[in-house]
Scaffold this motif. Structure first.
Motif, mmCIF file in Angstrom:
data_model
loop_
_atom_site.group_PDB
_atom_site.id
_atom_site.type_symbol
_atom_site.label_atom_id
_atom_site.label_comp_id
_atom_site.label_asym_id
_atom_site.label_seq_id
_atom_site.Cartn_x
_atom_site.Cartn_y
_atom_site.Cartn_z
ATOM 1 N N LEU A 69 1.330 -1.215 0.247
ATOM 2 C CA LEU A 69 0.278 0.226 0.178
ATOM 3 C C LEU A 69 0.343 1.647 0.425
ATOM 4 O O LEU A 69 1.879 0.989 0.688
ATOM 5 N N ASN A 70 0.485 1.730 -1.223
ATOM 6 C CA ASN A 70 1.686 3.429 -1.145
ATOM 7 C C ASN A 70 0.585 3.982 -0.968
ATOM 8 O O ASN A 70 -0.594 4.608 -1.861
ATOM 9 N N THR A 71 1.395 5.479 -0.193
ATOM 10 C CA THR A 71 0.042 6.254 0.753
ATOM 11 C C THR A 71 1.334 7.818 0.283
ATOM 12 O O THR A 71 1.927 7.469 0.549
ATOM 13 N N THR A 72 0.470 8.601 -0.677
ATOM 14 C CA THR A 72 1.419 9.704 -1.355
ATOM 15 C C THR A 72 1.141 11.304 -1.271
ATOM 16 O O THR A 72 -0.064 11.136 -1.687
ATOM 17 N N VAL A 73 1.583 12.101 -1.450
ATOM 18 C CA VAL A 73 1.968 12.928 -1.308
ATOM 19 C C VAL A 73 2.671 13.561 -2.550
ATOM 20 O O VAL A 73 3.724 13.858 -2.316
ATOM 21 N N ASP A 74 2.350 14.846 -2.826
ATOM 22 C CA ASP A 74 3.164 15.212 -4.452
ATOM 23 C C ASP A 74 3.269 16.642 -3.367
ATOM 24 O O ASP A 74 2.873 17.651 -2.996
ATOM 25 N N THR A 75 4.797 16.676 -3.616
ATOM 26 C CA THR A 75 5.227 18.028 -2.373
ATOM 27 C C THR A 75 6.186 18.718 -3.104
ATOM 28 O O THR A 75 6.700 19.941 -2.053
ATOM 29 N N THR A 76 6.119 18.765 -4.522
ATOM 30 C CA THR A 76 6.942 19.870 -5.008
ATOM 31 C C THR A 76 6.885 20.884 -4.899
ATOM 32 O O THR A 76 7.600 21.821 -5.037
ATOM 33 N N HIS A 77 5.060 21.366 -5.406
ATOM 34 C CA HIS A 77 4.904 22.993 -4.903
ATOM 35 C C HIS A 77 5.810 23.667 -3.643
ATOM 36 O O HIS A 77 6.027 24.739 -3.514
ATOM 37 N N ARG A 78 5.158 22.481 -2.494
ATOM 38 C CA ARG A 78 5.542 23.054 -1.500
ATOM 39 C C ARG A 78 7.404 23.017 -0.866
ATOM 40 O O ARG A 78 8.149 24.424 -0.183
ATOM 41 N N VAL A 79 7.954 21.943 -1.572
ATOM 42 C CA VAL A 79 9.223 22.046 -1.265
ATOM 43 C C VAL A 79 10.423 23.182 -2.384
ATOM 44 O O VAL A 79 10.529 24.330 -2.017
ATOM 45 N N LEU A 80 9.534 23.828 -4.169
ATOM 46 C CA LEU A 80 10.011 24.587 -4.760
ATOM 47 C C LEU A 80 9.312 25.797 -3.627
ATOM 48 O O LEU A 80 9.942 26.701 -4.394
ATOM 49 N N GLY A 81 8.238 25.873 -3.031
ATOM 50 C CA GLY A 81 7.448 27.635 -2.898
ATOM 51 C C GLY A 81 8.994 27.735 -1.570
ATOM 52 O O GLY A 81 9.147 28.758 -1.559
ATOM 53 N N ALA A 82 9.090 26.759 -0.895
ATOM 54 C CA ALA A 82 10.409 27.018 -0.231
ATOM 55 C C ALA A 82 11.806 27.356 -0.241
ATOM 56 O O ALA A 82 12.243 28.423 0.238
ATOM 57 N N ARG A 83 12.231 26.877 -1.067
ATOM 58 C CA ARG A 83 13.282 27.483 -1.906
ATOM 59 C C ARG A 83 13.168 28.753 -2.777
ATOM 60 O O ARG A 83 14.369 29.755 -2.599
ATOM 61 N N ARG A 84 12.377 28.581 -3.466
ATOM 62 C CA ARG A 84 12.257 30.409 -3.591
ATOM 63 C C ARG A 84 11.542 31.485 -3.108
ATOM 64 O O ARG A 84 12.151 32.674 -3.207
ATOM 65 N N LEU A 85 11.172 30.770 -1.585
ATOM 66 C CA LEU A 85 11.043 32.455 -1.235
ATOM 67 C C LEU A 85 12.531 32.562 -0.469
ATOM 68 O O LEU A 85 12.895 33.296 0.005
ATOM 69 N N ALA A 86 13.601 31.561 -0.030
ATOM 70 C CA ALA A 86 14.764 31.345 0.509
ATOM 71 C C ALA A 86 15.437 32.392 -0.649
ATOM 72 O O ALA A 86 16.183 33.371 -0.520
ATOM 73 N N VAL A 87 15.124 32.238 -1.886
ATOM 74 C CA VAL A 87 15.778 33.029 -3.056
ATOM 75 C C VAL A 87 15.518 34.864 -2.972
ATOM 76 O O VAL A 87 15.775 35.971 -3.003
ATOM 77 N N LEU A 88 14.177 34.950 -2.573
ATOM 78 C CA LEU A 88 13.730 36.240 -2.925
ATOM 79 C C LEU A 88 13.953 37.337 -1.415
ATOM 80 O O LEU A 88 13.905 38.052 -1.246
ATOM 81 N N GLN A 89 14.103 36.846 -0.280
ATOM 82 C CA GLN A 89 14.179 36.415 0.713
ATOM 83 C C GLN A 89 15.594 37.156 0.792
ATOM 84 O O GLN A 89 16.307 39.079 1.152
ATOM 85 N N ARG A 90 17.026 36.266 0.208
ATOM 86 C CA ARG A 90 18.333 36.535 0.016
ATOM 87 C C ARG A 90 18.307 38.235 -0.600
ATOM 88 O O ARG A 90 18.623 39.470 -0.880
ATOM 89 N N LEU A 91 17.098 38.400 -2.100
ATOM 90 C CA LEU A 91 17.184 39.451 -3.079
ATOM 91 C C LEU A 91 16.965 40.436 -2.544
ATOM 92 O O LEU A 91 17.315 41.496 -2.701
ATOM 93 N N GLY A 92 15.609 40.817 -1.442
ATOM 94 C CA GLY A 92 15.039 41.385 -0.403
ATOM 95 C C GLY A 92 16.394 42.011 0.817
ATOM 96 O O GLY A 92 16.420 42.834 1.141
ATOM 97 N N SER A 93 17.113 41.125 1.021
ATOM 98 C CA SER A 93 18.184 41.477 1.918
ATOM 99 C C SER A 93 19.460 42.289 1.285
ATOM 100 O O SER A 93 20.737 42.840 2.036
ATOM 101 N N LEU A 94 19.327 42.649 -0.225
ATOM 102 C CA LEU A 94 21.012 43.423 -0.596
ATOM 103 C C LEU A 94 20.859 44.553 -0.444
ATOM 104 O O LEU A 94 20.214 45.345 -0.856
#
Length: 586
Positions: free
Chosen positions: A155-180
């Motif tokens: 029995l395989n129970t699964t969830v696609d976490t792509t949007h959450r992983v990419l969202g966190a990764r992209r948010l980190a980039v935006l925060q670094r850009l915002g701290s220039l």
């Protein structure tokens, strides 16, 4: 699989719900005698129970039946398959998932040998939509045991976490850009170069980028900074036309077919998925906050391993907004040499821009919400920060015209808290749709919070509003009490069903209470940032909120939300604030 065979009564009796979902119909009507499993009426009770469990669940589930790993799955898992559905039904797992078989084969063998598997955010390269796609999944493999302990299925129970992983990764980039830091020389080119150096660390999302600035005469176009290019920045007439279109319209321009026009445009090594030419670019106008005319455009390459959906476009627009803010800041430094008096206004505009980005990012994590009549919500980040936090609200449509209402607060701030918040919010929404009992939702969230790092001690208020009956059933996990104000102006704190925060102790029985919502009454759910202030106890803050609610109880929910924001958040709180208002029908 062929369809049209008679329904298998024994399996049919175990599958609940009318009308049947797509996958319930497909599984019940399939001719399983054409598969290694044989006719459905000959299946063992153990296999039938496992299949029924999957078909009755809304969470993505797959049964890998028999040593041949024949696939039987539910509607949630059909979405995971992408273009491989519905042909995957009844086929073997290695045939359907050849692209990830090397990643999962050992795990499956381990389960059939008597083990179990749980993996969080596993990176997988899939071709389910016809290209090498970057994906992330959290899933478990559990054995389905027949009497005697023999493994008959998985029995395989699964969830696609792509949007959450990419969202966190992209948010980190935006925060670094915002701290220039500000450009000391006041050069727009230097500002673009500094911003693109930060963005160059995110080539998995933006493999190439070129910043084009308008010449001083407002007509010419020149590339001022770039990264990720295997050749010189494109400067053909076509590119100039795209830049001018973006600048003149103030809108994003999307161009495909780049791989044929400029093969080998990007340097290798952009993505761990593999090498592929960039085929689509977007040109977003560089318009800084407080300005009406763009100063240029940012050409951004789209990852060939992700589809350009609305979420991806929004990220690219936020990136451009950050670069535009850096350019505007450099121009401000140059202008300060001539007009020192303008500095305060430019700094205010920059701070406002960052504040708007923080709100936008938090709402992106919360997800879009179309509010039913009678509801109003508000979110405000802590003063002086670009970080997102763990506060959230949710309104869930339930059967019978009822609504689930949730307000919660995760301990901490930043990406970790936002990631935990997103998981708790999604879990709470799913549980409300399944049970519609606030106490059951919080009890289930206790177990969920034990599995999610950082979720323990989160506070949640969960309720179900029944407008027809004029009632609210609720339960609170350590959260500040909701405030109910009747049409007569009498305030009440809802404290009867309070208990400890999530996962604070084991085997906690969550209380639940019901309260009447008279017509014209107003309900306020909120996080502690609304009422908590330095040098003031919490009771004083709640009394102040209740008084404001009483004073403006006859306003519409939207007007009341604006009034509370003005009255209670004027002093710029040190914590994030989320609140939800509901007016029982007048």
């Amino acid at each position: 699989m062929e369809e049209g065979a008679a329904l298998d009564g024994r399996l049919d009796e175990l599958v609940t719900g009318e009308p049947r979902t797509e996958m319930q119909r497909r599984v019940l009507q399939a001719d399983w005698s054409l598969t290694p499993l044989g006719a459905a009426e000959d299946w063992s009770p153990t296999l039938r129970d496992a299949v029924a469990t999957a078909l009755n669940c809304r969470f993505p589930m797959l049964v890998m039946a028999g040593p041949e790993l024949v696939m039987i799955y539910n509607d949630g898992y059909a979405d995971v398959l992408g273009a491989r559905h519905p042909s995957a039904l009844g086929r073997r797992v290695p045939e359907v998932w050849p692209d990830v078989w090397a990643d999962i084969e050992g795990m499956i063998a381990g389960v059939f040998a008597g083990g179990t598997t749980f993996v969080e955010d596993l990176p997988l390269v899939m071709t389910r939509f016809g290209f090498d796609e970057e994906t992330y999944f959290t899933f478990s493999y559990s054995p389905v045991l027949a009497p005697g302990g023999r493994v008959v299925a998985l029995l395989n129970t699964t969830v696609d976490t792509t949007h959450r992983v990419l969202g966190a990764r992209r948010l980190a980039v935006l925060q670094r850009l915002g701290s220039l830091p500000r450009s000391p020389g006041g050069s727009a080119t230097e500002a673009c170069e500094a911003a693109l150096r930060v963005l160059a660390e995110a080539r998995a999302d933006v493999p190439v980028a070129v910043a084009y600035l308008l010449e001083e005469d407002g007509h010419g176009v020149r590339p001022s900074a770039s990264y990720g290019l295997a050749t010189d920045p494109p400067s053909s007439k076509d590119v100039e036309d795209w830049v001018r279109e973006a600048v003149s319209t103030g809108s994003t321009v999307t161009v495909s077919g780049i791989a044929g026009r400029w093969p080998g445009l990007s340097l290798p090594g952009a993505s761990p998925v593999g090498e592929a030419d960039v085929d689509t670019v977007v040109l977003v106008p560089l318009t800084a906050a407080g300005q009406t005319r763009p100063v240029g455009a940012l050409l951004l390459g789209v990852s060939p391993h992700r589809r350009l959906d609305d979420e991806y476009r929004h990220f690219l627009e936020l990136v451009t907004g950050q670069v535009a803010a850096a350019v505007a800041d450099a121009q401000a430094v140059e202008a300060e040499r001539r007009r020192v008096a303008e500095r305060a206004e430019l700094d205010r505009a920059r701070a406002q821009f960052f504040s708007e980005v923080a709100v936008t990012l938090q709402r992106a994590v919360l997800g879009p919400t179309v509010l039913p009549e009678g509801f109003a919500v508000h979110y405000q980040p802590a003063a002086g920060t670009l970080e997102v936090g763990g506060d959230w609200y949710d309104v869930v449509d339930l059967p019978g015209g009822r609504f689930g209402v949730v307000v919660g607060d995760v301990v901490g701030r930043g990406l970790d808290a936002a990631a935990v918040m997103g998981q708790l919010r999604s879990a709470g929404r799913a549980l409300l749709l399944e049970s519609r009992s606030p106490a059951h939702v919080l009890s289930a969230l206790d177990g969920f919070a034990e599995l999610v790092p950082g979720a323990s001690c989160s506070t949640v208020f969960c309720g179900v509003v029944d407008p027809a009956a004029g009632t609210l059933r609720y339960s609170s996990a350590g959260h500040v009490p909701a405030i109910l104000v009747g049409d007569d102006g009498a305030p009440r704190l809802l404290t009867e069903a309070g208990s400890l925060p999530l996962a604070a102790t084991e085997d906690l029985v969550r209380p639940e209470s019901e309260v009447l919502l008279p017509r014209g009454s107003t309900l306020l759910l909120y996080t502690d940032g609304l009422v908590e202030r330095r040098n003031e106890n919490l009771d004083q803050g709640m009394a102040r909120a209740a008084a404001a609610l009483v004073e403006a109880r006859h306003l519409t929910p939207a007007e009341l939300a604006a009034f509370l924001t003005d009255q209670l958040l004027e002093d710029a709180p040190d914590d994030d604030v989320a609140f939800l208002l509901y007016r029982c029908g007048d």
